[in-house]
Design a protein around this motif. Structure first.
Motif, short mmCIF file in Angstrom:
data_model
loop_
_atom_site.label_atom_id
_atom_site.label_comp_id
_atom_site.label_asym_id
_atom_site.label_seq_id
_atom_site.Cartn_x
_atom_site.Cartn_y
_atom_site.Cartn_z
N ASN A 28 0.83 -1.21 0.00
CA ASN A 28 0.00 0.00 0.00
C ASN A 28 0.86 1.26 0.00
OD1 ASN A 28 -2.38 -1.46 0.06
ND2 ASN A 28 -2.58 -1.35 2.27
N PHE A 29 1.96 1.23 0.74
CA PHE A 29 2.86 2.38 0.76
C PHE A 29 3.43 2.64 -0.64
CE2 PHE A 29 7.15 4.18 1.43
CZ PHE A 29 6.77 5.37 2.05
N LEU A 30 3.88 1.59 -1.31
CA LEU A 30 4.36 1.74 -2.68
C LEU A 30 3.25 2.24 -3.61
CD1 LEU A 30 6.58 -1.45 -3.07
CD2 LEU A 30 7.35 0.93 -2.91
N HIS A 31 2.04 1.76 -3.37
CA HIS A 31 0.91 2.18 -4.20
C HIS A 31 0.67 3.68 -4.08
CE1 HIS A 31 -2.84 2.00 -6.35
NE2 HIS A 31 -3.47 2.55 -5.32
N VAL A 32 0.70 4.19 -2.86
CA VAL A 32 0.49 5.63 -2.66
C VAL A 32 1.58 6.42 -3.37
CG1 VAL A 32 0.47 7.45 -0.90
CG2 VAL A 32 -0.81 5.35 -0.52
N ILE A 33 2.82 5.96 -3.30
CA ILE A 33 3.92 6.65 -3.98
C ILE A 33 3.72 6.66 -5.49
CG2 ILE A 33 6.39 6.48 -4.54
CD1 ILE A 33 6.83 5.59 -1.64
N VAL A 34 3.34 5.51 -6.06
CA VAL A 34 3.16 5.42 -7.52
C VAL A 34 1.96 6.25 -7.96
CG1 VAL A 34 2.66 3.85 -9.42
CG2 VAL A 34 4.35 3.22 -7.72
N VAL A 35 0.90 6.30 -7.17
CA VAL A 35 -0.25 7.15 -7.53
C VAL A 35 0.17 8.62 -7.55
CG1 VAL A 35 -2.50 7.99 -6.71
CG2 VAL A 35 -2.03 5.54 -6.77
N ILE A 36 0.98 9.03 -6.59
CA ILE A 36 1.48 10.41 -6.57
C ILE A 36 2.36 10.67 -7.78
CG2 ILE A 36 2.99 12.02 -5.33
CD1 ILE A 36 1.85 10.75 -2.72
N LEU A 37 3.23 9.72 -8.12
CA LEU A 37 4.08 9.88 -9.31
C LEU A 37 3.24 9.94 -10.58
CD1 LEU A 37 7.12 7.56 -8.57
CD2 LEU A 37 7.12 10.05 -8.73
N GLY A 38 2.20 9.12 -10.65
CA GLY A 38 1.32 9.15 -11.82
C GLY A 38 0.62 10.49 -11.96
N LEU A 39 0.17 11.03 -10.84
CA LEU A 39 -0.47 12.34 -10.86
C LEU A 39 0.55 13.41 -11.26
CD1 LEU A 39 -3.04 13.93 -10.33
CD2 LEU A 39 -2.36 14.10 -7.94
N PHE A 40 1.75 13.34 -10.71
CA PHE A 40 2.82 14.26 -11.08
C PHE A 40 3.13 14.16 -12.57
CE2 PHE A 40 7.40 14.86 -11.80
CZ PHE A 40 7.52 16.20 -11.45
N GLY A 41 3.20 12.94 -13.09
CA GLY A 41 3.47 12.75 -14.51
C GLY A 41 2.40 13.35 -15.40
N THR A 42 1.15 13.28 -14.95
CA THR A 42 0.06 13.87 -15.73
C THR A 42 0.14 15.38 -15.71
OG1 THR A 42 -1.35 11.99 -15.17
CG2 THR A 42 -2.45 13.95 -15.97
N VAL A 43 0.38 15.95 -14.54
CA VAL A 43 0.43 17.41 -14.42
C VAL A 43 1.67 17.97 -15.11
CG1 VAL A 43 0.66 19.29 -12.75
CG2 VAL A 43 -0.94 17.43 -12.32
N GLN A 44 2.80 17.30 -15.00
CA GLN A 44 4.06 17.80 -15.53
C GLN A 44 4.36 17.31 -16.94
OE1 GLN A 44 6.17 20.03 -14.07
NE2 GLN A 44 4.56 20.26 -12.55
N TYR A 45 3.41 16.63 -17.57
CA TYR A 45 3.58 16.16 -18.95
C TYR A 45 4.78 15.21 -19.06
CZ TYR A 45 3.16 16.56 -24.03
OH TYR A 45 2.96 16.30 -25.35
N LYS A 46 4.83 14.22 -18.16
CA LYS A 46 5.92 13.23 -18.12
C LYS A 46 5.33 11.84 -18.40
CE LYS A 46 8.97 16.09 -16.19
NZ LYS A 46 10.17 16.54 -16.75
N PRO A 47 5.30 11.43 -19.66
CA PRO A 47 4.69 10.13 -20.00
C PRO A 47 5.36 8.94 -19.32
CG PRO A 47 5.03 11.44 -21.98
CD PRO A 47 5.71 12.17 -20.86
N ARG A 48 6.67 9.03 -19.01
CA ARG A 48 7.34 7.90 -18.36
C ARG A 48 6.73 7.58 -16.99
NH1 ARG A 48 13.10 10.07 -18.85
NH2 ARG A 48 12.80 10.85 -20.92
#
Length: 167
Positions: A28-48
């Protein structure tokens, strides 16, 4: 969608902490981190970052299907095993002792319902047994993950189309 997924993940994290279930706590801890990264990638235009999120969603769905199978005793798995506590403690799901509508789990000292009726009391019931609560949590996670997967694929497709249009 991300907000609902984050809320349900944090809620699940709290109850896993209360039950000392170490494997779900780590995942779950890793999941929260990846969800935050996914949101960051969407906002910052980072497809990776979004692709990382998509790959994680596949793992997350697999994890939640495993949890469902574990609590439903499917595929040779048993809810009474210590997989989720990593063998470090004897604790189980927090919901096992604190489920909705559960009567006091302390059995009468005589273990007989009535002295004139020798019906043995083995366990006092709940409105909804704990394994079904855990399965519902996992099913909700699978639902939100499927939505997140579709949305992330759509966003990556839009990013690629805009990149191709610029070239």
């Amino acid at each position: 969608e991300v907000c609902c997924m984050s809320i349900t993940s944090v809620e699940r994290q709290v109850f896993d902490f209360l039950g000392y279930q170490w494997a779900p706590i780590l995942v779950n801890f890793l999941h929260v981190i990846v969800v935050i990264l996914g949101l960051f990638g969407t906002v910052q235009y980072k497809p990776r970052y979004i692709v990382l999120y998509i790959v994680w969603m596949v793992f997350w769905v697999t994890w939640n299907v495993f949890i469902c199978c574990l609590y439903l005793d499917l595929g040779g798995l048993s809810k009474d095993s210590n997989y989720l506590s990593l063998g470090l403690s004897s604790y189980r799901s927090w919901w096992k002792d604190n489920g909705p509508g559960c009567e006091n789990r302390n059995l009468p000292t005589t273990r007989w319902q009535h002295l004139e009726s020798p019906a043995l009391v083995s366990e006092l019931g709940c409105v909804l047994e704990y394994q079904y609560i855990e399965v519902m949590h996992s099913a909700l996670q699978v639902f939100f993950s499927a939505l997140g997967f579709v949305f992330a694929c759509y966003v990556v497709n839009i990013f690629n189309e805009e990149e191709d249009a610029c070239l």
